[in-house]
Structure formats: structure tokens, C-alpha cells
Design a protein around this motif. Sequence first.
Motif, short mmCIF file in Angstrom:
data_model
loop_
_atom_site.label_atom_id
_atom_site.label_comp_id
_atom_site.label_asym_id
_atom_site.label_seq_id
_atom_site.Cartn_x
_atom_site.Cartn_y
_atom_site.Cartn_z
N LYS A 377 0.84 -1.25 0.10
CA LYS A 377 -0.04 -0.01 -0.03
C LYS A 377 0.94 1.20 0.02
CE LYS A 377 -4.03 -2.28 2.48
NZ LYS A 377 -4.72 -2.26 3.45
N PRO A 417 -4.07 0.42 -3.25
CA PRO A 417 -4.20 1.63 -4.30
C PRO A 417 -4.97 1.56 -5.19
CG PRO A 417 -1.89 1.04 -3.72
CD PRO A 417 -2.63 0.07 -3.05
N ASP A 418 -5.02 0.40 -5.93
CA ASP A 418 -5.88 0.05 -7.13
C ASP A 418 -7.53 0.14 -6.76
OD1 ASP A 418 -3.97 -0.22 -8.73
OD2 ASP A 418 -3.75 -2.45 -8.54
N GLU A 421 -8.29 4.06 -6.21
CA GLU A 421 -8.43 4.78 -7.21
C GLU A 421 -9.77 4.25 -8.08
OE1 GLU A 421 -4.70 6.02 -10.13
OE2 GLU A 421 -5.42 3.92 -10.19
N ALA A 422 -10.10 3.19 -7.87
CA ALA A 422 -11.57 2.45 -8.46
C ALA A 422 -12.69 3.40 -7.82
CB ALA A 422 -11.64 1.04 -8.60
N ARG A 427 -4.76 7.26 -4.76
CA ARG A 427 -3.96 6.02 -4.59
C ARG A 427 -3.21 6.00 -3.06
NH1 ARG A 427 -2.86 2.42 -8.56
NH2 ARG A 427 -0.96 1.91 -7.46
#
Length: 697
Positions: A377, A417-418, A421-422, A427
Motif C-alpha cells: 500500500k 491503491p487500485d 483509485e477505482a 492512490r
Amino acid sequence: MDIADFFDTFFEEAEELLSDMEQHLLELDVDDPDSEQLNAIFRAAHSIKGGAGTFGFTVLQKTTHILENLLDYARKGELTLRADLVDTFLEAKDIMHEQLDAYRSEEEPNQEAFERICQTLQQIALDEIGQQLDGPATPAAEPKASPAPSENGAEAKSSQEKVANSHLLVALLNVEDKDRILLVEELEQLGEVQSQSGDAKRYEVILKSSDSADDIEAVMCFIIEPDQIEITTVEGVAEEPAPAAPEPVASAPAAPMPQAPAESTAAKANPAKAAAKEKPKKAAAESSSIRVSVDKVDQIINLVGELIITQSMLDQTVSDLEDQSVGNASLQNGMSLLQRNARDLQEAVMSIRMIPMEFVFSRFPRVVRDTAGKLGKEIELITEGKSTELDKSLVERITDPLTHLVRNSLDHGVEMPDVREAIGKPRIGKLTLSARHQGGNILIEVRDDGAGMDRDRLLAKARENGLNVSDTMSDEEVFQLIFAPGFSTAKEVTDVSGRGVGMDVVKRNIQSMGGRVEIQSKLGEGTNTRIVLPLTLAILDGMSIKVGGETFILPLSTVLESLQPAKDDMYAMAGDDVVIKVRDEYLPVIAIHEVLNVENAITDPTKSIAVIVQGEGRRYAMLVDELIGQQQVVVKNLEDNYRKVPGISAATILGDGSVALILDITGLHRLSRYKKEAGKKVVNNQNLSSFKEAEPS
């Protein structure tokens, strides 16, 4: 002089240097490294190496020597920094810390770890610079000497001879005679004293030594303050020492060099040292502090506490005098002055133990970096209120609970992070550590902008674990479920968390310090864990209450309000439980006279006073006979002087010399429940032992 007398000083200052080194390494921007930070990291390693060599800590000296050489390439721009290299430097710092602890415990450092880190650092030098680092040197060796011959071999040889025959002017400033003798003896261990002269204000020693000026200064600064020593190179001094007269420094042509040119020469040879000397105000501030054993401070605090108790007793005696003659009026004025001075003395002494929260917060950049790296992370750590002060004993005990809360936020709170962001979040997740004063307490918060807590998921997990829960529970009560032993919502066990141990220990540790922990959370927005602690455990703001003929103290931080119970607000529950309705909230009633078996107390609840208190995140109504007033009391540990008593946290001595017990809110509630379940009104010593065993650990 026994050099072992300075071991403790070396250990303490080396600990500070290692802490500074870690802080600078964590703050270092590998893409655009700050030269001042690189120099600071190098100087820290250099100072530790010099001291370790002098005190005979060979393994620590050799480890630091190799790291120092590698750092030297980095600060000169010959070694390009990367994140993995910084990680290796941090690992080397950790091993140096372990070696320091080993020497402190009079043990030999771990040889395997020593060889491993040296091999790793040497491999970095081969891969990144293309050459082997200088091997670990003896304390008298010069790290810059190159073993390989070169085109300028004669020149290198001349340089080495010059180092071997260098003469240094060591000036000791504002050093008392008895200390100067010891310092000169120490200098004799580092080289050959050619001559010496001067007075207490400035005493000059010409020293012939193969050590560099920086190495000698690093060693001497473990004994005296940096602003008490000046070292400059002296040219043209004869090889053989002058006759043993005390005047050669004054008569030798090169010794009385003008101070300004000497400073200029030193500045050219060592810019970092010159920069340090440009800050005399800082050096003066450092020399104004002293190192004192915590035991001595505790002894003073205890004596001041006894003085406060004696003053209270005298004050009450004077106030009880009925004859208000002129003599007694003067006595009362004197007592008022004594009371004011005693209070000022108490505050001044207590402030000695107060240290800023920065000492705690400074450990967490490394914790966050390492934990985030394991979890994959990206985390930004923000600290607020680092100057907020807390008692030293509490600072030491709050570190472990805070560490667990931080790791818990990173693992369970902040999303990957992904995922962030989604769902439209940055992030990089944010973790905030803050501290501030709130009334007579300190409020410490651990905040994250992660996923927050899912109330339904917590309730489902609680039912799965067999906990007694209901859908009508408040959010605050539901969030407190995470502190239940064995409770965990992690889907899989990792090396960070998931085993269901830790959070219950966090809560117990905080409560043992007289504090409480609260949780606020919003699903999808983040979680805020709040720790409320008293500023110190030695002095307590309390409310004096009367039950029967006994006086008790309630910690003021737990008291919310007091009221006169009405009959219509009292409700009997199943068994002997009684609750009171306070603004649409039903609170358990604790009758202190029943729980502690106090005689001659008011038994009619409607004629008592209900004091609403808070403990373990819950509110209770405690029935007392009378509220006496608010006062500061000196806390006396009951376990040290007697034994642990259920429902009682400590004791104090009142102004009339009598002992008053300080009540433990949550302990009283557990004791009340136990007595009702046992169906007994009186608990004898055997029952108390049973209660103690049955009490949750």
C-alpha cells in the motif's frame, strides 16, 4: 580515569544519533537527495564509529565504519541512491541498534548479523561503485588511506606520513580543573601530548595523533559538550616534544596561531564542522541541559507529594481554629502563601517528567514505511501536535498500543491503491497521528481515510463468536466489539494481523493507565480511534464523594454529570439489576454502599445522588450520599503498599491524614455484577479472591 564511567553517556547519545539517522533516511528523497540530510546521516555514523572505537566496542565500530564509507560515496554523488539502498541502510541501522543494546547488556553482538550486513554493504559497493570498500579499521586507522599503490604512490605515502605526524591544537573551553585533568588523560589515550597550558577559561593542548580532528572531537563530545572543545591543525611543530615546561604553547612559534585564520583553515578542511560552529546559540542551549536519572526525579516527585499532603493537613488544622486573633490571622496568611508556593513547586517538579509526544511519533515513519511495504500500500503519514507534552511513564507505555492501532489501520482500514483509485480516492492513503490537550487530559488520535467499519459485518462476526449483541446497540457499542478477546474480521491471517489478538490488549493497557479508548467511524470514509489519557499518573484531578462514613475519590475525567434520581426514572430489571433513565438512555445503577459493603449509608436511591460516570465506553449511574468537592490528590499505588483490591485503582491521603480510596469505575461494575450473580450482599476475602480469578484478563 576509568573510561567505563562514560559508557552510559555513549549509549544514550549513540541512541539519539541512530534515531536521527533513521529519521533522515526516512525523509530522504532518493530522486533529489538533500545534501544536508546526507551529511547529517554521515556525521551520525562517523560520531558513533569514533565513540565505539574509543570504548572498545569493536563490532559496532566495524559495522559503522563500512556504512560510513558507503555513505561517504553517497554524499559525494558517486553512489546513486534508490529505495532499496535506503532500505539496506535502515537495516544496517537496526543491526547497529541491536549491537548497541548488546554492549549495554554486557553481551557480545550477534556475529551472524554482523557478517551478513557487512557482506551486503560490500556487495553494494562492488555493484554500484565497482570497488571494494576499505576494510574495518582500528580506532587509530584513517579510513581514507588507500591500500592499493597508484601513480601518485609517493604523494600518497607523503600524505600518510603527514597524517601520522599531524599535530593538533585542542582547546578546552570553560572546563573545571578536575574535569580538565581527566580530559587530558583521555587525550593521552588518543595520541601524544606535546605541551599544555592555559586556564579554566581556555586550556590548550598540543596533541600529536594519527587520528583525525573529527574522530577526536567525536570521542570527546561523548564526555563534554560540543561548544567546550575546539580542534585545529597546527603546522611547523617539532617532532619531539618540548621539555616538560608548561609554557611551550605560548613560546612555540606555531602554537599561538591567530584564532580567525585557524577557523578559516578548519572551515576549508571541513565545511560541515564549520557550519556546526556557526550556531553557537544552539550549542549553548544544549549545554544548559543535564542528564538526570529517572529514579532521582521520581524520588523528588514523591517527596513533593508528601509535602503537599503535609501542607493540606496543616491547612485544615489552621482552618479549624475558632480563635481568629491577630496571631491566627498571620498564621492563615502564612498558610495561604505556603499553599501557593507548594502548588507552584508541585507543577514545576511535575513538568520535569513531561516530554513531548514527538518522542513517540518519531518512531512511526519507520513503522508505516515497513508495514505499508509488506502490504503493498501507499501511505502518507501526517503528525500533528508533536509538541504536546505527556508524562514520561505514560509515553513509554503508550508506544505499543499506538503501534498496534497504526498497524491495524494500515491493514484493515486503508484500501489497496487500485481499489482506492477505482472508487475515486487518491492512490495514496492518509494516516494521521495527532495529540492535543483536552481539559486535564491528553487526547491522542489515530485517523485514516480508509474503508471505515461495517456495522453489519461486526455484528455478524460477534454473533459468530458467541457474543451477546443486538441490532439496537449504538454504533459506539458496536465499534467497541473489536476490543473483545479473539475478535477479528480479517479474512486471512498475515504477519501483520488477523489472529484476533492485540486489540483487547490495547484496551487493557490504556485502561491500566487510567485512560479510555473510543472509536468513531463512517463506512467508506475512514476511522478515528481516540485515546484519552491523564497527563500524569502521579497527580489526579478527583471528585470527593461521601458514602456512609467513608470518603472516596472519583477520577474527574470519568465524571459526566450528577443528578437527584426520581422514583419514576428508576426501573427494576431481571434479577437485582436496576437501571435509571437519563434523557432516553437507560444506565446501569451501581450502589457503592452495596458493592463495597459500606455501613450507615443512604439506601433509598431517591435520597441519594446519582453521579453519571463513563468507563470502557459505557455510562453508569453511581449512587453516593454526598458530593464533597473537586480537588487534586497525590496518587499512592495500592498494590505496592497493600495488594490489588477489586473496584479500587489506588489510594490517597486527605488533608486530615485519613486515607481515601480512588474508585475504579469498570472494576466496580464488574464487582457489582459478580455479587449480584453470586446472590450475596457481603463479600468476604475468599469471595474477593474468587472474583479476582474470575475477572476478565
